[in-house]
Design a protein around this motif. Structure first.
Motif, PDB file in Angstrom:
ATOM      1  N   UNK A   1       0.822  -1.202   0.000  1.00 45.33           N
ATOM      2  CA  UNK A   1       0.000   0.000   0.000  1.00 45.33           C
ATOM      3  C   UNK A   1       0.860   1.257   0.000  1.00 45.33           C
ATOM      4  N   UNK A   2       1.903   1.263   0.812  1.00 46.95           N
ATOM      5  CA  UNK A   2       2.803   2.414   0.876  1.00 46.95           C
ATOM      6  C   UNK A   2       3.532   2.606  -0.449  1.00 46.95           C
ATOM      7  N   UNK A   3       4.035   1.498  -1.015  1.00 46.55           N
ATOM      8  CA  UNK A   3       4.741   1.584  -2.288  1.00 46.55           C
ATOM      9  C   UNK A   3       3.818   2.093  -3.388  1.00 46.55           C
ATOM     10  N   UNK A   4       2.613   1.541  -3.452  1.00 48.45           N
ATOM     11  CA  UNK A   4       1.665   1.958  -4.482  1.00 48.45           C
ATOM     12  C   UNK A   4       1.338   3.442  -4.370  1.00 48.45           C
ATOM     13  N   UNK A   5       1.298   3.949  -3.139  1.00 49.17           N
ATOM     14  CA  UNK A   5       0.926   5.348  -2.944  1.00 49.17           C
ATOM     15  C   UNK A   5       1.995   6.311  -3.434  1.00 49.17           C
ATOM     16  N   UNK A   6       3.253   5.850  -3.539  1.00 45.17           N
ATOM     17  CA  UNK A   6       4.322   6.754  -3.978  1.00 45.17           C
ATOM     18  C   UNK A   6       4.736   6.531  -5.426  1.00 45.17           C
ATOM     19  N   UNK A   7       4.355   5.400  -6.015  1.00 43.82           N
ATOM     20  CA  UNK A   7       4.819   5.072  -7.364  1.00 43.82           C
ATOM     21  C   UNK A   7       4.348   6.088  -8.397  1.00 43.82           C
ATOM     22  N   UNK A   8       3.076   6.475  -8.353  1.00 43.90           N
ATOM     23  CA  UNK A   8       2.565   7.418  -9.355  1.00 43.90           C
ATOM     24  C   UNK A   8       3.272   8.765  -9.276  1.00 43.90           C
ATOM     25  N   UNK A   9       3.714   9.133  -8.069  1.00 47.52           N
ATOM     26  CA  UNK A   9       4.359  10.439  -7.887  1.00 47.52           C
ATOM     27  C   UNK A   9       5.863  10.392  -8.127  1.00 47.52           C
ATOM     28  N   UNK A  10       6.396   9.200  -8.398  1.00 46.66           N
ATOM     29  CA  UNK A  10       7.854   9.086  -8.554  1.00 46.66           C
ATOM     30  C   UNK A  10       8.191   8.320  -9.830  1.00 46.66           C
ATOM     31  N   UNK A  11       8.275   7.006  -9.754  1.00 47.58           N
ATOM     32  CA  UNK A  11       8.696   6.215 -10.908  1.00 47.58           C
ATOM     33  C   UNK A  11       7.747   6.364 -12.095  1.00 47.58           C
TER      34      UNK A  11
END
Length: 408
Positions: free
Chosen positions: A213-223
């Motif tokens: 959940x944490x990873x998914x929440x940052x992926x769109x804003x980064x990678x």
């Protein structure tokens, strides 16, 4: 990105083995002519894990093996990686070879086969020299020192010109928690999630589902907010391992330090994403586009990524041409909701468009600005509160040369 949490600190001498209980190694096993091409990342104990993967329907054998293993266990204790050969579009033999890599790495470490992730990067459609890889695995000796991490980060590279590493520490439950990352990516970069390999380690205690959940929440804003050339790879993924050895209470969304953990993970992923964009094949400049005033954050990111992905914008930046019309055109075809008569565009600090109309500016001053290694473009739609960032690079003669002769 500015952090709101004073306990987050960037670690100098950062490396993928900075968190407690991780070690790494990398060697030359013979896939490439001279450069290092085989690497391993190991946790002392089985770690809760999460992954995001390419959206390309054609997916490489190592990615399929890793997804299946992670789905079975929710854990990972090691990742074996090769460069120089993608093991993609290689049929049943490719799948067998990926499983052979997994099995040999697991047997060397004395752990279950499905606790090992597999990643490959390089040329598509060529079978792995599996005998060389098996021999190389037997020689890998992971260490927690800086050398092992450097060797790992260099062994996963393809056309990259530099290795990409970052690390941060943060205080959670009074304990020091470290999050570190390394990545590769230079060409065929247009993640959704795709076209690069990213590996993140942390000694935080957090369950697999919450880590995902944490990873998914940052992926769109980064990678997912970087692009080099608009191509989406068959192989690439981001994997995170959390082994819990920092000793904090298990992180869950209602934990008082949940937000600070997610923010630290965001900083690690953003650093890596920007390094990839900056190291685009043949690139000379990093382009950052910031969009504000959109009707939503997702639309703002869509516009920003469209602008940095535009070949015409990229070539204009390469040529130091303040051609704002190309930026405005990219905003227009992004698919976002907007009113052309409200748009404001800035290149650096210079306003070139206001309320959809051109503004007089000094061409000479902007030419000087566009000679800098990092270029910032700002777009304000004046429609809502949505905001987003994206990163890309200029498009140069060298990009064409590198990719015209990639297999030769």
């Amino acid at each position: 990105m500015t952090t709101l949490y004073p306990s987050i600190k960037r670690i100098s001498g950062n490396n993928i083995a900075s968190p407690i209980g991780f070690s790494a190694a990398g060697i030359h096993c013979g896939i490439k002519h001279k450069k290092s091409d085989l690497a391993i990342l190991v946790s002392d104990v089985p770690a809760n894990a999460a992954g995001v993967y390419t959206t390309n329907v054609v997916q490489a054998a190592p990615l399929l093996v890793t997804k299946q293993s992670l789905a079975e266990t929710g854990k990972m204790q090691a990742i074996i990686v090769n460069s120089g050969n993608a093991n993609a579009c290689t049929g049943k033999k490719g799948l067998e070879d990926a499983k052979t890599m997994q099995a040999n790495a697991a047997d060397k470490l004395g752990i279950a086969h499905n606790l090992v992730g597999v990643a490959s990067t390089g040329v598509i459609g060529e079978k792995l020299p599996i005998d060389k890889i098996v021999n190389g695995i037997s020689k890998l000796e992971p260490t927690s020192g800086l050398k092992g991490s450097i060797d790992f980060s260099q062994s996963i590279l393809t056309t990259d010109t530099v290795s990409k590493n970052t690390a941060y520490s943060v205080t959670i439950d009074g304990q020091t928690v470290t999050i570190a990352g390394t990545a590769k990516g230079s060409g065929m970069i247009h993640p959704n999630m795709a076209t690069m390999l990213g590996f993140v380690t942390t000694d935080a205690a957090i369950g697999s589902d919450d880590l995902h959940s944490a990873l998914s929440s940052v992926v769109d804003r980064t990678f997912n907010s970087i692009t080099v050339d608009g191509d989406t790879s068959t192989n690439d993924m981001v994997l995170v391992m959390a082994n819990g050895l920092a000793g904090n209470n298990t992180l869950v969304p209602n934990h008082p330090d949940w937000d600070v953990f997610v923010q630290t993970l965001l900083l690690v992923c953003e650093d890596l994403g920007k390094m990839i964009a900056k190291d685009g094949e043949g690139a000379t400049k990093l382009i950052e586009t910031e969009v504000t005033g959109a009707i939503s954050d997702s639309e703002a990111r869509m516009i920003a990524k469209t602008v940095v992905g535009s070949p015409l914008v990229k070539t204009a930046v390469f040529g130091c041409d303040a051609n704002w019309g190309r930026i405005l055109a990219a905003v227009g075809y992004s698919g976002a909701t907007l009113d052309p008569d409200k748009i404001k565009i800035q290149i650096g600090t210079t306003t070139v468009v206001s309320d959809g109309e051109p503004v007089d500016f000094s061409e000479d001053e902007l030419i000087e600005y566009l000679k800098q290694p990092e270029i910032k473009i700002k777009v304000n739609l004046q429609e809502g509160a949505g905001k987003g960032l994206a990163w890309g690079c200029d498009l140069t003669y060298d990009y064409v040369q590198i990719n015209a002769s990639y297999r030769t």
